[in-house]
Design an enzyme around this catalytic site. Sequence first.
Site, mmCIF file in Angstrom:
data_model
loop_
_atom_site.group_PDB
_atom_site.id
_atom_site.type_symbol
_atom_site.label_atom_id
_atom_site.label_comp_id
_atom_site.label_asym_id
_atom_site.label_seq_id
_atom_site.Cartn_x
_atom_site.Cartn_y
_atom_site.Cartn_z
ATOM 1 N N GLU A 1 -11.229 -1.927 5.576
ATOM 2 C CA GLU A 1 -10.312 -2.233 6.663
ATOM 3 C C GLU A 1 -11.001 -2.192 8.017
ATOM 4 O O GLU A 1 -10.623 -2.895 8.937
ATOM 5 C CB GLU A 1 -9.167 -1.217 6.639
ATOM 6 C CG GLU A 1 -8.085 -1.533 7.643
ATOM 7 C CD GLU A 1 -6.894 -0.606 7.499
ATOM 8 O OE1 GLU A 1 -7.110 0.586 7.305
ATOM 9 O OE2 GLU A 1 -5.765 -1.088 7.556
ATOM 10 N N SER B 1 4.175 -1.818 4.256
ATOM 11 C CA SER B 1 4.392 -3.218 4.628
ATOM 12 C C SER B 1 4.532 -4.075 3.381
ATOM 13 O O SER B 1 3.855 -3.827 2.380
ATOM 14 C CB SER B 1 3.233 -3.744 5.464
ATOM 15 O OG SER B 1 3.067 -2.941 6.597
ATOM 16 N N SER C 1 0.620 6.401 2.702
ATOM 17 C CA SER C 1 1.254 7.372 3.602
ATOM 18 C C SER C 1 2.542 7.930 3.023
ATOM 19 O O SER C 1 3.248 7.256 2.275
ATOM 20 C CB SER C 1 1.573 6.714 4.943
ATOM 21 O OG SER C 1 0.393 6.343 5.595
ATOM 22 N N GLN D 1 0.824 -1.207 0.000
ATOM 23 C CA GLN D 1 0.000 0.000 0.000
ATOM 24 C C GLN D 1 0.861 1.262 0.000
ATOM 25 O O GLN D 1 1.609 1.511 0.949
ATOM 26 C CB GLN D 1 -0.902 0.006 1.229
ATOM 27 C CG GLN D 1 -1.914 1.130 1.226
ATOM 28 C CD GLN D 1 -2.757 1.124 2.482
ATOM 29 O OE1 GLN D 1 -2.235 1.224 3.581
ATOM 30 N NE2 GLN D 1 -4.056 1.018 2.312
ATOM 31 N N GLY D 2 0.762 2.047 -1.060
ATOM 32 C CA GLY D 2 1.501 3.297 -1.153
ATOM 33 C C GLY D 2 0.601 4.486 -0.882
ATOM 34 O O GLY D 2 0.266 5.254 -1.797
#
Lengths: 377, 310
Positions: A239, A156, A124, A121-122
């Site tokens: 989520e 992550s 932040s 996941q890009g």
Amino acid sequence: MDLSYTSEEEEFRARLREWLGKVLPTLPPKPSPDDWPARRAHDLGWQRMLYDAGYADVHWDASPTTRLIFLEETEKAGAPYVGANFVGLLHAGPTIAAEGTPEQRARWLPPILRGEEVWCQGFSEPDAGSDLAALRTRARRDGDDYVVSGSKIWTSHAEVADWCELLVRTDPGAPKHRGITWLAMPMNAPGITVRPLRTLAGSAEFAEVFLDDVRVPVTNRVGDEDDGWRVTMVTLSFERGTAFVGEVVACRRVLGELAAEARRNGRWDDSALRRRLGRLNAEFRALWRLTQWNVSEAEASGGVPGVGGSVFKLSYSHARQELYDAAAEVLGPDSLDLGRPWMLDRLSALSYTIAAGTSQIQRNIVAERILGLPKGR
Amino acid sequence: MRFQLTEEQRALQAAVRGVVGRRSSARSSWLVAPRGGAADVYNPAPLQGAAAQPGDSQFRLDRALWRALGDLGFFSLRLPEADGGAGLGLPEAVLAFEEAGRALVPGPLLATHLAAGEVEGAATGETVVAAADGRLVEWMEEADVVRPGAEGAVPMNSVDPLTPLHRVPAPAVPDPLGILLTAAEQLGTAARACELAVQHARTREQFGQPIGAFQAVKHLCAQMLVRTEVARAAVYAAAVTADRVDIAAARLLADEAAERGARDCLQVHGGMGFTWECEVHLLLKRARVRAQRGGGVTESEELLAADLVT
């Protein structure tokens, strides 16, 4: 108000339990947290087993109650968690399923389900964490490609990911929530540098990702250009739905283990400690009931889980930290030994009030969107 | 699994809310109107007398309200239809007690409810029943019947001006059902505290804007809701399972939601919250009285600890 399950749901539970009993003993042992290639292989192998047994798409197609049963039973049986498949199964996959074109769904969804591709996941950035919309990674159009430059953080699985669900700024002149676009970036594209970040719990759990003129085809854009914020809100709501079911089950198991350890080492005679564990029992029982309530509500409304998830997350992330603090009290001086059970988890638990929206942000969400308090400072 | 209120349960909730809310705005100045009801009527004047004469409450139980609750089936709702009840279950009783807790209905509601079917007239609200719980009896002098009797009872200077208390020498064994219905009342009070705080934070202006725009205030309110909703899930689930460990969990969370909620509500109200000029103190004091029922929190915590090793 009914807490019983339908006969179909009970049959699903029994079938799953039987299957887990059969396959789990054949699983290779869990790899070390720092061995990313081994973790990737392990997690993808588990996903493949789920696929072959017909359980791969339980997060997407099953009813919320079925998903709850799946997560409850797999955790109780000690099955692997989604691990490296987390983003693919719970973020990017559902987002592409909801917002992607038929071609995009055909390209990306089957490899996620079959355990062939890992996503990261890009979202932040160093200057845009909780204030996600402040992101600055820039993408400019050049022919059939976007050319992307900037950096992402807290990514992550970046070291072993095939794809990145990437948020970029396509219109720097627009108000900050507009002008953002959602892209699927191949992690083998030239111009990507991954730098692992060591967490306070010791492992290189996530990474910083630097993007230097990375070319991403325009066909990899999910949703319209500059419409990425709306697409992202779809992603984030997944989520906060059933994401914590397995963890609540796990915490309740840990609580039982703590009581057993306290009985073994004599700490159980301390009534203050006993009462502290009793109170935690109350909290995790209640969190399990709240999970059942939220799942029933999602099922009744037939929709995507709502802001009620913030209520859950606020309470759960705090209770999880309290649980492992109680573990330290059970262990006494041994709590300083990271080789003892629960003590790495105690450190990891500190991330829960930060990750996926800090508790402070969640309280703003609850206050403004549920209680209707005015926006302000 | 359908862990949600049914249509019938929602209707019952609305009916109870209607009765306690309507009466509160019409006559009993100390009762507060629930959300969506009539404008709040809080008149501190009758309370000042109670303050002047501690231990000698001037309050008389509202017998008309008692009969109205009887007519509604508040006391008899779990009795079989053959015995003049509604034949409903614990979940419905919990919803009714939550509304009573929200409106802060004064009187020995719990003791009378538990006496329905055993004490003549309790089911209809004709007979007011008080009972010893732990070492305390609420509303003893206003009751027609005191169970199981209260020899040696001594009046206390009750912290709650709307709950006269007597102390009795012999402790009574706690009834899990009473603990659950008390938790339901605490839940209602916790919800009410959150509503009051939010209402105040939306309208009270300081530094040129509503105080609810400040994060410090906003976060107090958010935590009030979080505690209330977690307690709600626990209380409703315990009503479905009637399991004593579930009930113990429900009571711990509901006690905390009510007491902490009232304190945070007081904080949001600022100096005014510390006076008898607004109703916040009544929420807090009632929450503290209820927290002593059923043996207090220690017994519940020990029960929950024992559950971990069985």
